[in-house]
Motif scaffolding. Structure first.
Motif, PDB file in Angstrom:
ATOM      1  N   LYS A 245      39.879  46.216  43.684  1.00 49.15           N
ATOM      2  CA  LYS A 245      39.350  46.106  44.817  1.00 49.15           C
ATOM      3  C   LYS A 245      38.375  44.755  44.931  1.00 49.15           C
ATOM      4  CE  LYS A 245      39.379  50.267  46.570  1.00 49.15           C
ATOM      5  NZ  LYS A 245      39.076  52.137  46.515  1.00 49.15           N
ATOM      6  N   VAL A 246      37.717  45.187  43.180  1.00 45.19           N
ATOM      7  CA  VAL A 246      36.743  43.934  43.056  1.00 45.19           C
ATOM      8  C   VAL A 246      37.768  42.476  42.706  1.00 45.19           C
ATOM      9  CG1 VAL A 246      35.235  42.807  40.998  1.00 45.19           C
ATOM     10  CG2 VAL A 246      35.589  45.273  41.874  1.00 45.19           C
ATOM     11  N   TRP A 247      38.462  42.355  42.248  1.00 46.79           N
ATOM     12  CA  TRP A 247      39.404  41.136  42.216  1.00 46.79           C
ATOM     13  C   TRP A 247      40.229  40.426  43.338  1.00 46.79           C
ATOM     14  CZ3 TRP A 247      42.339  39.580  37.937  1.00 46.79           C
ATOM     15  CH2 TRP A 247      43.475  38.265  37.798  1.00 46.79           C
ATOM     16  N   ARG A 248      39.661  41.795  44.781  1.00 45.27           N
ATOM     17  CA  ARG A 248      39.698  41.021  46.232  1.00 45.27           C
ATOM     18  C   ARG A 248      38.996  40.276  46.306  1.00 45.27           C
ATOM     19  NH1 ARG A 248      44.106  43.686  50.842  1.00 45.27           N
ATOM     20  NH2 ARG A 248      45.694  43.953  49.203  1.00 45.27           N
ATOM     21  N   GLU A 249      37.786  40.813  45.899  1.00 48.00           N
ATOM     22  CA  GLU A 249      36.390  40.469  46.695  1.00 48.00           C
ATOM     23  C   GLU A 249      36.202  39.163  46.077  1.00 48.00           C
ATOM     24  OE1 GLU A 249      34.284  44.507  46.031  1.00 48.00           O
ATOM     25  OE2 GLU A 249      32.518  42.850  45.020  1.00 48.00           O
ATOM     26  N   VAL A 250      36.544  38.584  44.714  1.00 46.38           N
ATOM     27  CA  VAL A 250      36.393  37.297  43.812  1.00 46.38           C
ATOM     28  C   VAL A 250      37.463  36.428  44.535  1.00 46.38           C
ATOM     29  CG1 VAL A 250      37.146  35.820  42.098  1.00 46.38           C
ATOM     30  CG2 VAL A 250      36.019  38.833  41.735  1.00 46.38           C
ATOM     31  N   VAL A 251      38.559  36.779  44.826  1.00 45.58           N
ATOM     32  CA  VAL A 251      39.144  35.988  45.497  1.00 45.58           C
ATOM     33  C   VAL A 251      39.029  35.732  47.242  1.00 45.58           C
ATOM     34  CG1 VAL A 251      41.683  35.730  46.979  1.00 45.58           C
ATOM     35  CG2 VAL A 251      41.469  36.785  44.545  1.00 45.58           C
ATOM     36  N   GLU A 252      38.237  36.350  48.142  1.00 51.38           N
ATOM     37  CA  GLU A 252      37.965  36.522  48.610  1.00 51.38           C
ATOM     38  C   GLU A 252      36.571  35.252  48.885  1.00 51.38           C
ATOM     39  OE1 GLU A 252      38.611  37.227  51.766  1.00 51.38           O
ATOM     40  OE2 GLU A 252      40.234  37.372  51.326  1.00 51.38           O
ATOM     41  N   GLU A 253      35.977  35.575  47.965  1.00 46.23           N
ATOM     42  CA  GLU A 253      34.660  34.786  47.960  1.00 46.23           C
ATOM     43  C   GLU A 253      35.219  33.263  47.664  1.00 46.23           C
ATOM     44  OE1 GLU A 253      32.168  38.908  45.980  1.00 46.23           O
ATOM     45  OE2 GLU A 253      32.349  36.756  44.137  1.00 46.23           O
ATOM     46  N   LYS A 254      35.723  33.499  46.510  1.00 49.13           N
ATOM     47  CA  LYS A 254      36.505  32.117  46.692  1.00 49.13           C
ATOM     48  C   LYS A 254      37.302  30.578  47.530  1.00 49.13           C
ATOM     49  CE  LYS A 254      34.977  32.319  41.675  1.00 49.13           C
ATOM     50  NZ  LYS A 254      34.248  31.163  41.555  1.00 49.13           N
ATOM     51  N   LYS A 255      37.511  31.416  48.693  1.00 42.90           N
ATOM     52  CA  LYS A 255      38.493  30.510  49.398  1.00 42.90           C
ATOM     53  C   LYS A 255      37.362  29.555  49.947  1.00 42.90           C
ATOM     54  CE  LYS A 255      39.097  33.507  53.042  1.00 42.90           C
ATOM     55  NZ  LYS A 255      40.114  34.751  53.335  1.00 42.90           N
ATOM     56  N   ALA A 256      35.751  30.058  49.621  1.00 48.16           N
ATOM     57  CA  ALA A 256      35.107  29.297  50.799  1.00 48.16           C
ATOM     58  C   ALA A 256      35.655  27.624  49.449  1.00 48.16           C
ATOM     59  CB  ALA A 256      34.344  29.827  50.984  1.00 48.16           C
ATOM     60  N   GLN A 257      35.499  27.793  49.016  1.00 46.29           N
ATOM     61  CA  GLN A 257      35.717  26.494  48.052  1.00 46.29           C
ATOM     62  C   GLN A 257      36.674  26.201  47.849  1.00 46.29           C
ATOM     63  OE1 GLN A 257      34.304  27.135  44.160  1.00 46.29           O
ATOM     64  NE2 GLN A 257      33.138  29.333  44.398  1.00 46.29           N
ATOM     65  N   TYR A 258      37.676  26.599  48.196  1.00 49.94           N
ATOM     66  CA  TYR A 258      38.884  26.208  48.386  1.00 49.94           C
ATOM     67  C   TYR A 258      40.098  25.698  50.112  1.00 49.94           C
ATOM     68  CZ  TYR A 258      38.442  26.555  43.576  1.00 49.94           C
ATOM     69  OH  TYR A 258      38.202  26.496  42.010  1.00 49.94           O
ATOM     70  N   PRO A 259      39.203  25.193  51.249  1.00 47.21           N
ATOM     71  CA  PRO A 259      39.521  25.231  52.448  1.00 47.21           C
ATOM     72  C   PRO A 259      40.997  24.999  52.597  1.00 47.21           C
ATOM     73  CG  PRO A 259      37.236  23.368  51.956  1.00 47.21           C
ATOM     74  CD  PRO A 259      37.894  24.142  50.801  1.00 47.21           C
ATOM     75  N   ASP A 260      41.066  23.759  51.563  1.00 44.15           N
ATOM     76  CA  ASP A 260      42.699  23.537  51.983  1.00 44.15           C
ATOM     77  C   ASP A 260      43.995  24.658  50.860  1.00 44.15           C
ATOM     78  OD1 ASP A 260      41.180  22.844  49.177  1.00 44.15           O
ATOM     79  OD2 ASP A 260      42.566  21.525  48.736  1.00 44.15           O
ATOM     80  N   VAL A 261      43.234  25.392  50.547  1.00 43.91           N
ATOM     81  CA  VAL A 261      44.204  26.825  50.237  1.00 43.91           C
ATOM     82  C   VAL A 261      44.635  27.778  50.664  1.00 43.91           C
ATOM     83  CG1 VAL A 261      45.013  28.140  48.122  1.00 43.91           C
ATOM     84  CG2 VAL A 261      44.192  25.509  47.749  1.00 43.91           C
ATOM     85  N   GLU A 262      46.015  27.618  51.529  1.00 40.46           N
ATOM     86  CA  GLU A 262      46.217  29.073  51.950  1.00 40.46           C
ATOM     87  C   GLU A 262      45.714  30.680  51.430  1.00 40.46           C
ATOM     88  OE1 GLU A 262      49.806  30.478  54.868  1.00 40.46           O
ATOM     89  OE2 GLU A 262      49.132  28.355  55.086  1.00 40.46           O
ATOM     90  N   VAL A 263      45.515  31.353  51.632  1.00 38.18           N
ATOM     91  CA  VAL A 263      45.450  32.703  50.802  1.00 38.18           C
ATOM     92  C   VAL A 263      46.121  33.934  51.754  1.00 38.18           C
ATOM     93  CG1 VAL A 263      43.808  34.097  49.109  1.00 38.18           C
ATOM     94  CG2 VAL A 263      43.334  31.838  49.611  1.00 38.18           C
ATOM     95  N   GLU A 264      47.248  34.433  50.580  1.00 36.54           N
ATOM     96  CA  GLU A 264      46.859  35.810  50.892  1.00 36.54           C
ATOM     97  C   GLU A 264      47.283  37.110  49.909  1.00 36.54           C
ATOM     98  OE1 GLU A 264      51.138  36.356  52.275  1.00 36.54           O
ATOM     99  OE2 GLU A 264      52.445  34.672  50.313  1.00 36.54           O
ATOM    100  N   HIS A 265      46.795  38.378  50.677  1.00 29.12           N
ATOM    101  CA  HIS A 265      47.029  39.536  49.445  1.00 29.12           C
ATOM    102  C   HIS A 265      47.905  39.810  49.938  1.00 29.12           C
ATOM    103  CE1 HIS A 265      42.566  38.554  48.963  1.00 29.12           C
ATOM    104  NE2 HIS A 265      42.492  38.527  50.037  1.00 29.12           N
TER     105      HIS A 265
END
Ligand code: IPM
Ligand code: MN
Length: 368
Positions: free
Chosen positions: A197-217
């Motif tokens: 769950k924490v792992w997922r939170e971190v990915v969600e937080e970080k994704k704003a810094q990488y708007p050019d990367v498309e993320v999925e869980h």
């Protein structure tokens, strides 16, 4: 360029394939006027036999002083009955921790003319090209306490991560995705585990810094399935230590060429340890038939990631491709109408390509 490289051949075929990598690097050094110095140390079973420990202090010290480390493989039936702290694998885990090699990069890309050897249908595996970014110094591998309690009636392994450990590997993966096709799959078990769950939170937080990367869980069980039903879906996969261990073995056979896959383990200062994904293959050790290409391609990754020698890395990769294109292969690969060779000949073919390619480039540029 002047670099100190520590060689840890380890056990089984590790020793043979390390010789190949050394020959290839020596050729590269000659062609490009680099000075690579090599220092060999023991790890794994070989170290247990000589020093009574899988990771002797001089090995750790040498690795700490080095610009990069190449590792062959550790383990073998000879040490299978050893107590856990005297198993060869402890040497590998210990050096990862000692150098803080938190980022394990495992690129998986099939060689076109080997795809028929994949356990999957060629049309399923064709076009797959993925990078597994595995966290390597945390999680259940390094949890404390890991022990038997109450006369062995209770056993305990703990999976622990600091937020910082998750953040740095997730950053590494975003950066890798950015330099590739811009897609990141974060793999976890957030429907069960708190750490996920924490792992997922971190990915969600970080994704704003990488708007050019498309993320999925993706949940790890679903990821395991998707890897064999639709491997080309993936670009970069980032995941914790044990999930990454399991998924990377699964992914490594997709291409039909486990003997050809390299890996890099990096720390924050860019010092890296480079090793084949395959193990020590004790059944074929000493016979001169091991496939040296995963080790040679690991040396190419070292040139790219630790020394930023992209041209030299590419030349090694092209040399491997050229040997394969000419039908040469070692016994681990089935190539219809191929030319079966041993470790030494395969290495020579790669070295010769490096020398001739470079020479012809010089002639061409001198002439024009
Ligand atoms: C790997 C190996 C190691 C691991 C073993 C040998 C300890 O399987 O590098 O994937 O589990 O990390
Ligand atoms: Mn593994």
């Amino acid at each position: 360029m002047k670099k100190r490289i520590v060689l840890l051949p380890g056990d089984g075929i590790g020793k043979e394939v390390m010789e190949s990598a050394k020959e290839v690097l020596t050729a590269i050094a000659e062609e490009y006027n680099h000075t690579f110095s090599f220092e060999t140390h023991e790890i794994g079973g070989a170290a247990i036999d000589l020093y009574g420990t899988p990771l002797p202090d001089p090995t750790v010290e040498a690795c700490k002083q080095a610009d990069a480390v190449l590792l062959g493989a550790v383990g073998g039936p000879k040490w299978d009955q050893n107590l856990s702290h005297l198993r060869p694998e402890r040497g590998l885990l210990g050096i990862r921790k000692a150098l803080d090699l938190y980022a394990n990069l495992r690129p998986i890309k099939g060689f076109k003319n080997l795809l028929h050897a994949s356990p999957l249908k060629e049309e399923v595996v064709a076009g797959s090209d993925l990078l597994i970014v595995r966290e390597l110094t945390g999680g259940i591998y390094f949890g404390t306490p890991s022990e038997r309690r109450e006369n062995g009636q209770v056993v305990v392994d703990t999976l622990s991560y600091t937020r910082y450990e998750i953040e740095r590997i997730v950053d590494k993966a975003f950066q890798a995705a950015r330099s590739r096709r811009g897609r990141l799959a974060s793999v976890d078990k957030a429907n069960v585990l708190e750490s996920s769950k924490v792992w997922r939170e971190v990915v969600e937080e970080k994704k704003a810094q990488y708007p050019d990367v498309e993320v999925e869980h993706v949940l790890v069980d679903a990821a395991a399935m998707k890897l064999i039903t639709n491997p080309s879906h993936f670009d970069v996969i980032v995941t914790e230590n044990m999930f990454g261990d399991i998924l990377s073995d699964e992914a490594s056979v997709l291409t039909g060429s486990l003997g050809m896959l390299p890996s890099a383990s990096l720390n924050e200062s860019g010092v890296g340890l480079y090793e084949p994904v395959h193990g020590s293959a004790p059944d074929i050790a000493g016979k001169g038939i091991a496939n040296p290409t995963a080790m040679i391609l690991s040396a190419a990754l070292m040139l790219r990631y630790s020394f930023e020698l992209e041209e030299e890395a590419k030349l090694i990769e092209n040399a491997v491709q050229s040997a394969l294109d000419s039908g040469y292969h070692t016994a681990d690969l089935q190539v219809p109408n191929g030319r079966l060779v041993g470790t030494k000949v395969m290495t020579r073919l790669i070295v010769d390509y490096i020398k001739t390619q470079n020479a012809s480039k010089c002639i061409a540029s001198c002439y024009y």
